[in-house]
Design a protein around this motif. Structure first.
Motif, PDB file in Angstrom:
ATOM      1  N   ALA A   1      -4.122   2.035  -0.467  1.00  0.00           N
ATOM      2  CA  ALA A   1      -3.484   1.287   0.615  1.00  0.00           C
ATOM      3  C   ALA A   1      -4.536   0.674   1.543  1.00  0.00           C
ATOM      4  O   ALA A   1      -4.377  -0.454   2.025  1.00  0.00           O
ATOM      5  CB  ALA A   1      -2.554   2.202   1.407  1.00  0.00           C
TER       6      ALA A   1
ATOM      7  N   GLU B   1      -6.095  -2.354  -0.243  1.00  0.00           N
ATOM      8  CA  GLU B   1      -5.142  -3.467  -0.313  1.00  0.00           C
ATOM      9  C   GLU B   1      -4.993  -4.124   1.062  1.00  0.00           C
ATOM     10  O   GLU B   1      -4.935  -5.352   1.174  1.00  0.00           O
ATOM     11  CB  GLU B   1      -3.789  -2.958  -0.818  1.00  0.00           C
ATOM     12  N   THR B   2      -4.971  -3.296   2.089  1.00  0.00           N
ATOM     13  CA  THR B   2      -4.864  -3.812   3.451  1.00  0.00           C
ATOM     14  C   THR B   2      -6.084  -4.656   3.809  1.00  0.00           C
ATOM     15  O   THR B   2      -5.964  -5.731   4.398  1.00  0.00           O
ATOM     16  CB  THR B   2      -4.718  -2.645   4.441  1.00  0.00           C
TER      17      THR B   2
ATOM     18  N   ARG C   1       2.660 -16.726   7.692  1.00  0.00           N
ATOM     19  CA  ARG C   1       3.099 -15.653   6.798  1.00  0.00           C
ATOM     20  C   ARG C   1       1.899 -15.058   6.080  1.00  0.00           C
ATOM     21  O   ARG C   1       0.936 -15.756   5.778  1.00  0.00           O
ATOM     22  CB  ARG C   1       4.103 -16.181   5.762  1.00  0.00           C
TER      23      ARG C   1
ATOM     24  N   THR D   1       0.857  -9.441  -2.454  1.00  0.00           N
ATOM     25  CA  THR D   1       0.068  -8.909  -3.570  1.00  0.00           C
ATOM     26  C   THR D   1       0.789  -9.183  -4.896  1.00  0.00           C
ATOM     27  O   THR D   1       1.976  -8.904  -5.020  1.00  0.00           O
ATOM     28  CB  THR D   1      -0.135  -7.393  -3.420  1.00  0.00           C
ATOM     29  N   ILE D   2       0.047  -9.716  -5.847  1.00  0.00           N
ATOM     30  CA  ILE D   2       0.580  -9.885  -7.207  1.00  0.00           C
ATOM     31  C   ILE D   2       0.193  -8.655  -8.013  1.00  0.00           C
ATOM     32  O   ILE D   2       1.016  -8.005  -8.632  1.00  0.00           O
ATOM     33  CB  ILE D   2       0.018 -11.158  -7.877  1.00  0.00           C
TER      34      ILE D   2
ATOM     35  N   ILE E   1      -3.145  -5.379  -8.100  1.00  0.00           N
ATOM     36  CA  ILE E   1      -4.408  -4.845  -7.587  1.00  0.00           C
ATOM     37  C   ILE E   1      -4.870  -3.708  -8.498  1.00  0.00           C
ATOM     38  O   ILE E   1      -4.050  -2.921  -8.978  1.00  0.00           O
ATOM     39  CB  ILE E   1      -4.298  -4.410  -6.100  1.00  0.00           C
TER      40      ILE E   1
ATOM     41  N   VAL F   1      -0.075  -0.611   8.737  1.00  0.00           N
ATOM     42  CA  VAL F   1      -1.516  -0.600   9.042  1.00  0.00           C
ATOM     43  C   VAL F   1      -1.766   0.267  10.279  1.00  0.00           C
ATOM     44  O   VAL F   1      -2.728   1.039  10.341  1.00  0.00           O
ATOM     45  CB  VAL F   1      -2.027  -2.045   9.249  1.00  0.00           C
TER      46      VAL F   1
ATOM     47  N   ILE G   1       1.449  -5.432  11.798  1.00  0.00           N
ATOM     48  CA  ILE G   1       1.776  -4.757  10.539  1.00  0.00           C
ATOM     49  C   ILE G   1       1.958  -3.255  10.783  1.00  0.00           C
ATOM     50  O   ILE G   1       0.980  -2.526  10.933  1.00  0.00           O
ATOM     51  CB  ILE G   1       0.667  -4.996   9.482  1.00  0.00           C
TER      52      ILE G   1
ATOM     53  N   LEU H   1      -5.657  -8.011   2.099  1.00  0.00           N
ATOM     54  CA  LEU H   1      -4.599  -8.836   2.685  1.00  0.00           C
ATOM     55  C   LEU H   1      -4.997  -9.377   4.049  1.00  0.00           C
ATOM     56  O   LEU H   1      -4.771 -10.557   4.353  1.00  0.00           O
ATOM     57  CB  LEU H   1      -3.315  -8.007   2.827  1.00  0.00           C
TER      58      LEU H   1
ATOM     59  N   GLY I   1       0.809  -1.212   0.000  1.00  0.00           N
ATOM     60  CA  GLY I   1       0.000   0.000   0.000  1.00  0.00           C
ATOM     61  C   GLY I   1       0.845   1.266   0.000  1.00  0.00           C
ATOM     62  O   GLY I   1       0.457   2.275  -0.593  1.00  0.00           O
TER      63      GLY I   1
ATOM     64  N   ILE J   1      -1.834  -1.862 -10.311  1.00  0.00           N
ATOM     65  CA  ILE J   1      -0.438  -2.013  -9.904  1.00  0.00           C
ATOM     66  C   ILE J   1      -0.040  -3.478  -9.958  1.00  0.00           C
ATOM     67  O   ILE J   1      -0.755  -4.341  -9.440  1.00  0.00           O
ATOM     68  CB  ILE J   1      -0.234  -1.480  -8.470  1.00  0.00           C
TER      69      ILE J   1
END
Lengths: 142, 170
Positions: free
Chosen positions: B70, B73-74, B106, B110-111, B113, B30, B27, B77, A59, A90
């Motif tokens: 972000a 994406e968070t 683990r 991300t591949i 997004i 975050v 994290i 994840l 991010g 991305i």
């Protein structure tokens, strides 16, 4: 989503310094002009996504790529007065090496009256192996 | 046939909340952005508490597109990490109380997004929910929706692909 930021008359550094989020992330505008921009972001422990390895969170890289893309749009010779992100994709090729500065290079390769098309590449100190690549469409305000 | 007595609800809740806390607290980025997760059963809602630092355009003001990206994406994840963790916790393979970054499974990577910005982000809290559309042994596909005041008026949406951690590579 940079918007309504004057870069024509302003000092080059002022642009990023005016955005609270970019300031919080310590982003630095390295180069700008003619529809291209280079923005760097030094490694910082607050940006980490994986505490075991110290790798920067995806991010944070996205934020850098988005910012750099927006600056490239505003620096296009057609001089749009403002912009905002419409869509951004991305691809993450590899984790950025912990401790290294990440640098984004953006090109606004096409601009219509309403939309700007941008590509951005992010690298760490190993310039030959990019960390991430993005393509985006941005709003153009005349 | 005697069925096993169900566990008391507070024990179940404690265990699940401890697991979620460990997952999110581990994290740093975050925490830096100010994202928290609310849990109802196994359903998570990501909450981005507004902070002046999130502003991209001080004149509107609007959320920075990078913050929105972000955040989404968070949400994706953590949803994937949570689903992984849930199975480990509920089966008793992992002890929720003793989780820390070194013992947590683990996180996925991300591949790619794709984020669609549907409305300008307002200077207030934002919410997001992720839905795992497909989760295989190696890859997962996740869809995220984010909104602010009104669930029916989404602020952004995203689809991403993620590489699942391989159990053998621990």
């Amino acid at each position: 989503m940079p918007d309504k930021i004057e870069i024509r008359g302003a000092g080059k550094r002022r642009y990023i310094d005016e955005l609270p989020f970019c300031r919080a992330m310590n982003m630095v505008l390295e180069k700008v002009g003619d529809g291209t921009a280079v923005v760097s972001m030094p490694w910082n422990d607050r940006l980490v996504g994986d505490p075991v390895t110290g790798v920067v969170h995806g991010g944070a890289v996205s934020s850098l790529l988005d910012t750099c893309g927006g600056v490239a749009v505003l620096s296009h010779p057609a001089m749009p007065s403002a912009t905002a992100t419409l869509n951004f994709r991305i691809d993450y090729m590899r984790p950025a090496t912990p401790g290294q500065t990440i640098t984004a290079h953006a090109t606004c390769y096409h601009l219509t009256r309403t939309v700007a098309f941008v590509r951005t590449l992010a690298t760490d100190e190993d310039r030959a192996n990019p960390v991430a690549m993005a393509t985006g469409a941005f709003v153009v305000q005349a | 046939m005697i069925r096993k007595r169900p566990e008391p609800i507070q024990i179940v809740k404690q265990r699940r909340d401890a697991a979620l806390r460990a997952l999110v607290a581990g994290i740093p980025f975050v925490q830096f952005l100010g994202i928290a997760f609310e849990r109802h059963g196994d359903e998570l809602t990501a909450v981005l508490s507004f902070d002046d630092m999130h502003v991209g355009n001080p004149e509107l003001p609007a959320l920075h597109g990078g913050v929105t990206a972000a955040f989404l994406e968070t949400a994706a994840l953590v949803e994937l990490g949570w689903q992984n963790l849930w199975q480990e916790i509920e089966s008793g393979r992992l002890d929720a109380e003793s989780l820390n970054p070194a013992t947590l499974p683990r996180m996925p990577k991300t591949i790619d997004i794709t984020v669609d910005y549907l409305r300008s982000g307002l200077p207030r809290d934002a919410y997001a929910r992720a839905r795992v559309n497909r989760s295989g042994r190696r890859y997962a596909s996740v869809r995220v929706d984010a909104w602010q005041d009104n669930r029916m008026r989404p602020m952004a949406q995203a689809t991403g692909h993620f590489l699942m951690p391989s159990p053998s590579a621990e």
